[in-house]
Motif scaffolding. Sequence first.
Motif, PDB file in Angstrom:
ATOM      1  N   ILE A   1       0.996  -1.208   0.110  1.00 49.94           N
ATOM      2  CA  ILE A   1       0.005  -0.044   0.026  1.00 49.94           C
ATOM      3  C   ILE A   1       0.946   1.255  -0.039  1.00 49.94           C
ATOM      4  CG2 ILE A   1      -1.515   1.381   1.412  1.00 49.94           C
ATOM      5  CD1 ILE A   1      -2.718  -1.440   2.326  1.00 49.94           C
ATOM      6  N   LEU A   2       1.835   1.270   0.887  1.00 50.27           N
ATOM      7  CA  LEU A   2       2.491   2.400   1.081  1.00 50.27           C
ATOM      8  C   LEU A   2       3.506   2.685  -0.496  1.00 50.27           C
ATOM      9  CD1 LEU A   2       4.058   1.746   4.559  1.00 50.27           C
ATOM     10  CD2 LEU A   2       2.404   3.545   3.924  1.00 50.27           C
ATOM     11  N   GLY A   3       4.102   1.718  -0.990  1.00 51.55           N
ATOM     12  CA  GLY A   3       4.824   1.824  -2.050  1.00 51.55           C
ATOM     13  C   GLY A   3       4.028   2.575  -3.156  1.00 51.55           C
ATOM     14  N   SER A   4       2.889   1.653  -3.336  1.00 56.07           N
ATOM     15  CA  SER A   4       1.825   2.018  -4.519  1.00 56.07           C
ATOM     16  C   SER A   4       1.308   3.566  -4.363  1.00 56.07           C
ATOM     17  CB  SER A   4       0.860   0.925  -4.803  1.00 56.07           C
ATOM     18  OG  SER A   4      -0.088   1.324  -3.733  1.00 56.07           O
ATOM     19  N   THR A   5       1.003   3.831  -3.053  1.00 56.47           N
ATOM     20  CA  THR A   5       0.628   5.201  -2.989  1.00 56.47           C
ATOM     21  C   THR A   5       1.955   6.210  -3.456  1.00 56.47           C
ATOM     22  OG1 THR A   5      -0.868   4.431  -1.236  1.00 56.47           O
ATOM     23  CG2 THR A   5      -0.061   6.967  -1.358  1.00 56.47           C
ATOM     24  N   ALA A   6       2.877   6.006  -2.776  1.00 52.07           N
ATOM     25  CA  ALA A   6       4.059   6.602  -3.165  1.00 52.07           C
ATOM     26  C   ALA A   6       4.360   6.898  -4.767  1.00 52.07           C
ATOM     27  CB  ALA A   6       5.380   6.323  -2.404  1.00 52.07           C
ATOM     28  N   ALA A   7       4.483   5.860  -5.362  1.00 53.55           N
ATOM     29  CA  ALA A   7       4.491   5.795  -6.741  1.00 53.55           C
ATOM     30  C   ALA A   7       3.386   6.465  -7.715  1.00 53.55           C
ATOM     31  CB  ALA A   7       4.693   4.368  -7.338  1.00 53.55           C
ATOM     32  N   GLU A   8       2.030   6.122  -7.053  1.00 56.81           N
ATOM     33  CA  GLU A   8       0.949   6.757  -8.054  1.00 56.81           C
ATOM     34  C   GLU A   8       0.815   8.115  -7.701  1.00 56.81           C
ATOM     35  OE1 GLU A   8      -2.857   4.978  -6.913  1.00 56.81           O
ATOM     36  OE2 GLU A   8      -3.872   6.576  -8.255  1.00 56.81           O
ATOM     37  N   HIS A   9       1.408   8.918  -6.686  1.00 53.88           N
ATOM     38  CA  HIS A   9       0.915  10.346  -6.531  1.00 53.88           C
ATOM     39  C   HIS A   9       2.415  11.212  -6.446  1.00 53.88           C
ATOM     40  CE1 HIS A   9      -3.006   9.155  -5.768  1.00 53.88           C
ATOM     41  NE2 HIS A   9      -2.860   8.675  -4.852  1.00 53.88           N
ATOM     42  N   GLY A  10       3.655  10.434  -6.473  1.00 54.69           N
ATOM     43  CA  GLY A  10       4.895  10.863  -6.590  1.00 54.69           C
ATOM     44  C   GLY A  10       4.973  11.880  -5.259  1.00 54.69           C
ATOM     45  N   VAL A  11       4.913  11.061  -4.143  1.00 51.82           N
ATOM     46  CA  VAL A  11       5.042  11.626  -2.740  1.00 51.82           C
ATOM     47  C   VAL A  11       6.023  10.659  -1.760  1.00 51.82           C
ATOM     48  CG1 VAL A  11       2.735  12.580  -2.591  1.00 51.82           C
ATOM     49  CG2 VAL A  11       3.021  10.219  -2.013  1.00 51.82           C
ATOM     50  N   TYR A  12       6.632  11.420  -1.116  1.00 49.53           N
ATOM     51  CA  TYR A  12       7.289  10.617  -0.043  1.00 49.53           C
ATOM     52  C   TYR A  12       6.327   9.971   1.011  1.00 49.53           C
ATOM     53  CZ  TYR A  12      12.413  11.932  -1.150  1.00 49.53           C
ATOM     54  OH  TYR A  12      13.570  11.978  -1.774  1.00 49.53           O
ATOM     55  N   VAL A  13       6.492   8.862   1.398  1.00 49.21           N
ATOM     56  CA  VAL A  13       6.003   8.282   2.471  1.00 49.21           C
ATOM     57  C   VAL A  13       6.727   7.941   3.544  1.00 49.21           C
ATOM     58  CG1 VAL A  13       4.094   6.429   2.944  1.00 49.21           C
ATOM     59  CG2 VAL A  13       4.082   7.498   0.625  1.00 49.21           C
TER      60      VAL A  13
END
Lengths: 295, 286
Positions: free
Chosen positions: A199-211
Amino acid sequence: MHAALVQFKPRKGEVAANLAAMRAVFAQLAERPIDLIVFPEAALTGYFLEGAVYELAFESATLAAKIDEQWRASGAGGAVDVVCGFYENFGGTFHNSAIYVRCGEPDGVHVVHVHRKMFLPTYGVFDEERFLTRGRHLSTFPTPFGEAAMLICEDMWHALMPTVAALKGARLLIVPSASPARGLGGDGELESTLRWKAILGSTAAEHGVYVLYAGLTGFEGGKGMGGATCAFSPRGDLIASLGPLDAGILRVELDTGEIDIARATIPLLGDLSAVLPDLWLDEEIPVTRRVEERA
Amino acid sequence: MTAIAPLPIVDASLDEPSLAIDPALTARWLEAFLHDELIERRKIGRAVLGLSGGIDSALVAFLCARALGPENVYAIRMPYRASSPSSLSDAQRVVDATGINVETIEITDAVDGYLRHAPDADARRKGNVMARTRMLVLFDQSARRNALPIGTGNKTERLLGYFTWHADDTPPVNPIGDLFKTQVWALARRLGVPTEVIDKPPSADLEANQTDEADIGITYAKADRILNMILLGYKDDAIAARGFTRDEVRLVRRRVDGTHWKRHLPTTALVSGTAINEFYLRPVDL
């Protein structure tokens, strides 16, 4: 920017001892420059409190003063930003919250933002909404490192939450968590941790954010908190991770310029902004119907 | 016109939730649990456990030895006169392999002393008296050593109700109560539990040639898969479709449904707005 993610192991209900442990972490981190320190959800009390939550909740200003007091007493010097999960007494309404404070300033501590957990799990091992009230707002807020948002544990499991945060401008997602680990069938990794990292990795990649994810650790009545404190880059890469057990500190260096590069390379967030009105106005989405029913 | 070659087909059979565990990770998790629960939370660094010669208590002995140090683990062998001599020697293998302390306390006098007043007791009642006598010994031996009794019941027997209420399930800490029997086997192999203990048919050892699987009416291998699916919410039809007879599914579900009471504390009449564990709610570790 230098961030430290603290995999914290609280002593259950012993706030004074946990504040002392926080002070020790501050002192340890003072060896090198540090900009942001993140503690997990319910870090100063432990997670499963049931009815004792009303006795162990803080008002946000009181907690901010206590965190600032630890920072100043640690001998670290200078100013620093601190995130900490806590149970909040908000005028007699109780929340599972995370506070973002700026400590060590000459004019005292600044409360930058308080996020009140919106998704309170009340299934299986969880019983949050029996004791707590859910938050009603997901806001971003300015930090020296750019716009940020905090999402507490299950908040992060609903793809819409980080999506809304990113659409509102968040470039940094801070996720304090207390996740009772389950599933020992993973290959060297707990199944719940595998799910978290996906979840964390796909979120970071989808939105271009640091998590930045800080996980509670230690056992509470047989339930072991999964730890797995970790950070993901705006490309979705795992920067580093701690293990499932034992307290520890993950120190990471972030280059906020990478956010722009990631978003330019794969502009999914920009594409979403363009398409969002069509999705939002889609009358087949049940939200629309619910609003109509209320009218 | 050229003939179109048939495409390759991949057939996937009906999926089933896995019972596999990573034994190394599981061992590390349970050792950390024991260390946190005993030393950090309760400040009690010693453990007492009943060592039967069977695999469950053998595994718990190994876990306790790793978590607390073998010098802090006290195994109590509690044979009754009808117990198999091989149980004692299998228990000794575990003691030799782990280096834990051991003491043998016969329960025959205590059990027979009571049973003289209960001449009509059948095998089930006698078995319960033995189990409860062992519980009494275990707690007293823990008090003697300022130690904590450690439970050795596994998830399969807890779900099937194949244990004596307020006897086998009494110790306040149990590292293997959420492991199915087949997972106990997998972990025991990883930790080096003696093969004689792993490979022998599980038995409550109340009578000669008694085995758990004959008592229960189904193998642990099958029971665990059915139990796992029942707990995850699968209907009987869906379970049967994964390779079980209706009778097997019914047998397991009947045992689970008929024994919920054994997995709870006594039922207390609620008469106030402060009833303990109903309105007054506190976690066990606060």
